[in-house]
Design a protein around this motif. Structure first.
Motif, PDB file in Angstrom:
ATOM      1  N   LEU A  15      -8.809   8.326  21.679  1.00 55.83           N
ATOM      2  CA  LEU A  15      -7.649   8.658  22.502  1.00 55.83           C
ATOM      3  C   LEU A  15      -6.339   8.097  21.974  1.00 55.83           C
ATOM      4  O   LEU A  15      -5.279   8.496  22.434  1.00 55.83           O
ATOM      5  N   TYR A  16      -6.386   7.175  21.045  1.00 54.33           N
ATOM      6  CA  TYR A  16      -5.172   6.457  20.666  1.00 54.33           C
ATOM      7  C   TYR A  16      -4.861   6.577  19.175  1.00 54.33           C
ATOM      8  O   TYR A  16      -4.417   5.630  18.549  1.00 54.33           O
ATOM      9  N   GLY A  17      -5.133   7.742  18.618  1.00 50.99           N
ATOM     10  CA  GLY A  17      -4.816   7.960  17.215  1.00 50.99           C
ATOM     11  C   GLY A  17      -5.768   7.288  16.244  1.00 50.99           C
ATOM     12  O   GLY A  17      -5.437   7.106  15.069  1.00 50.99           O
ATOM     13  N   ASP A  18      -6.960   6.913  16.716  1.00 54.40           N
ATOM     14  CA  ASP A  18      -7.870   6.181  15.848  1.00 54.40           C
ATOM     15  C   ASP A  18      -8.448   7.038  14.716  1.00 54.40           C
ATOM     16  O   ASP A  18      -9.024   6.509  13.770  1.00 54.40           O
ATOM     17  N   TRP A  19      -8.290   8.363  14.818  1.00 56.54           N
ATOM     18  CA  TRP A  19      -8.666   9.232  13.700  1.00 56.54           C
ATOM     19  C   TRP A  19      -7.908   8.832  12.436  1.00 56.54           C
ATOM     20  O   TRP A  19      -8.390   9.000  11.323  1.00 56.54           O
ATOM     21  N   GLY A  20      -6.720   8.241  12.613  1.00 51.92           N
ATOM     22  CA  GLY A  20      -5.939   7.798  11.462  1.00 51.92           C
ATOM     23  C   GLY A  20      -6.664   6.779  10.611  1.00 51.92           C
ATOM     24  O   GLY A  20      -6.430   6.698   9.392  1.00 51.92           O
ATOM     25  N   ASN A  21      -7.554   5.981  11.208  1.00 53.49           N
ATOM     26  CA  ASN A  21      -8.331   5.020  10.428  1.00 53.49           C
ATOM     27  C   ASN A  21      -9.268   5.724   9.452  1.00 53.49           C
ATOM     28  O   ASN A  21      -9.381   5.339   8.283  1.00 53.49           O
ATOM     29  N   TYR A 145      -1.059  -2.392  17.711  1.00 52.57           N
ATOM     30  CA  TYR A 145      -0.607  -2.131  19.075  1.00 52.57           C
ATOM     31  C   TYR A 145      -1.828  -2.177  19.980  1.00 52.57           C
ATOM     32  O   TYR A 145      -2.824  -1.509  19.722  1.00 52.57           O
ATOM     33  N   GLU A 146      -1.750  -2.979  21.027  1.00 49.95           N
ATOM     34  CA  GLU A 146      -2.883  -3.084  21.951  1.00 49.95           C
ATOM     35  C   GLU A 146      -2.557  -2.394  23.267  1.00 49.95           C
ATOM     36  O   GLU A 146      -1.410  -2.346  23.700  1.00 49.95           O
ATOM     37  N   ASN A 147      -3.597  -1.859  23.901  1.00 52.36           N
ATOM     38  CA  ASN A 147      -3.443  -1.185  25.193  1.00 52.36           C
ATOM     39  C   ASN A 147      -4.797  -1.199  25.887  1.00 52.36           C
ATOM     40  O   ASN A 147      -5.604  -0.288  25.721  1.00 52.36           O
ATOM     41  N   PRO A 192      -2.745   3.718  14.309  1.00 54.87           N
ATOM     42  CA  PRO A 192      -4.015   3.011  14.127  1.00 54.87           C
ATOM     43  C   PRO A 192      -3.854   1.786  13.226  1.00 54.87           C
ATOM     44  O   PRO A 192      -2.802   1.599  12.614  1.00 54.87           O
ATOM     45  N   ILE A 193      -4.882   0.983  13.131  1.00 54.64           N
ATOM     46  CA  ILE A 193      -4.779  -0.308  12.466  1.00 54.64           C
ATOM     47  C   ILE A 193      -4.683  -0.204  10.944  1.00 54.64           C
ATOM     48  O   ILE A 193      -3.949  -0.961  10.315  1.00 54.64           O
ATOM     49  N   LEU A 194      -5.406   0.729  10.319  1.00 59.48           N
ATOM     50  CA  LEU A 194      -5.528   0.686   8.861  1.00 59.48           C
ATOM     51  C   LEU A 194      -4.276   1.082   8.082  1.00 59.48           C
ATOM     52  O   LEU A 194      -4.037   0.514   7.008  1.00 59.48           O
ATOM     53  N   PRO A 195      -3.445   2.029   8.529  1.00 53.52           N
ATOM     54  CA  PRO A 195      -2.273   2.369   7.722  1.00 53.52           C
ATOM     55  C   PRO A 195      -1.355   1.184   7.444  1.00 53.52           C
ATOM     56  O   PRO A 195      -0.777   1.080   6.357  1.00 53.52           O
TER      57      PRO A 195
END
Length: 240
Positions: A15-21, A145-147, A192-195
């Motif tokens: 839900l939070y753009g984690d596909w970006g990882n 970013y945390e949520n 997401p975290i990895l970029p």
């Protein structure tokens, strides 16, 4: 060589753009000459987990966690053994919670987890939301970013991913964020975290290559991370 990445439950836990990882892992592998296959595992799929080099899981609502619970529990023994064997995994937010023993909702209902990580999560009535920076002895400064409203508590012997410099982290009491367990990185950091944290992406890739008999020293050719580093510099200066 082909590296296979499995996304766990992307239909309900992304839900939070984690596909970006997953995209970062794919592109960093391809830029180094590797072929990449991405497999989506959703409830009911008969994915052969033994063929997977890297597992990635994302965030989701309580309803999504409930939907995937039975399938996750049915595959938990496999995932637990793969984790013990050192398969690299990145678990974010909701999947981070469900890799633990349980998630207890505000209504007191327990969503049973896979019991891979020695953690427990209890829903809170206050959201922990905003930019976050943590310091890790292994990876340096990590930005994201945390949520989340779930408060995660680690067993005393469990190693956190890092210590909170700015933000909330796992909960509102101990200043820890995330978990480092075998080759699992579990965290509440979206973005997401990895970029913005390519050092973590390369850790996951390096461990996957080592398991395939390729030295990380030779397989991880240097990549120009100028843009990623600029994004990190900006993120470090952002207010909470």
């Amino acid at each position: 060589m082909k590296i296979t990445i499995a996304q766990l439950y992307p239909r309900d836990m992304n839900l939070y753009g984690d596909w970006g990882n997953t995209l970062v892992l794919k592109k960093r592998l391809e830029r180094r000459g590797f072929d990449v296959e991405i497999i989506d595992h959703n409830p009911g799929d008969s994915t052969d987990f033994s063929k997977i080099d890297i597992f990635v899981g994302g965030g989701g609502q309580d309803s999504g966690q409930t939907i995937i619970q039975n399938d996750l529990l049915a595959r938990a023994d496999e995932l637990r053994q793969l984790a013990k064997d050192g398969v690299p995994m990145l678990m974010i937010c909701g999947m981070y919670q469900l890799f633990g023993r349980f998630f207890r909702t505000l209504k007191g209902e327990e969503i049973v987890g896979a019991n891979i990580l020695p953690i427990e999560t209890i829903a809170g009535d206050e959201r922990m939301i905003g930019n976050i920076v943590i310091k890790s002895q292994e990876f340096g400064d990590i930005v994201g970013y945390e949520n989340h409203s779930g408060q995660t508590f680690l067993d005393k012997t469990t190693k956190p991913l890092g210590q909170v410099i700015k933000g909330a982290g796992n909960n509102m009491t101990d200043a820890n964020e995330g978990v480092r367990y075998n080759n699992i990185i579990a965290t509440y950091l979206h973005g997401p975290i990895l970029p913005k944290n390519p050092q973590i992406a390369d850790f996951l890739i390096g461990e996957a290559l080592e398991r395939r008999g390729v030295s990380a020293d030779s397989g991880l050719e240097k990549i120009d991370d100028t843009l990623a580093n600029k994004a990190r510099e900006i993120a470090l200066k952002l207010s909470r």
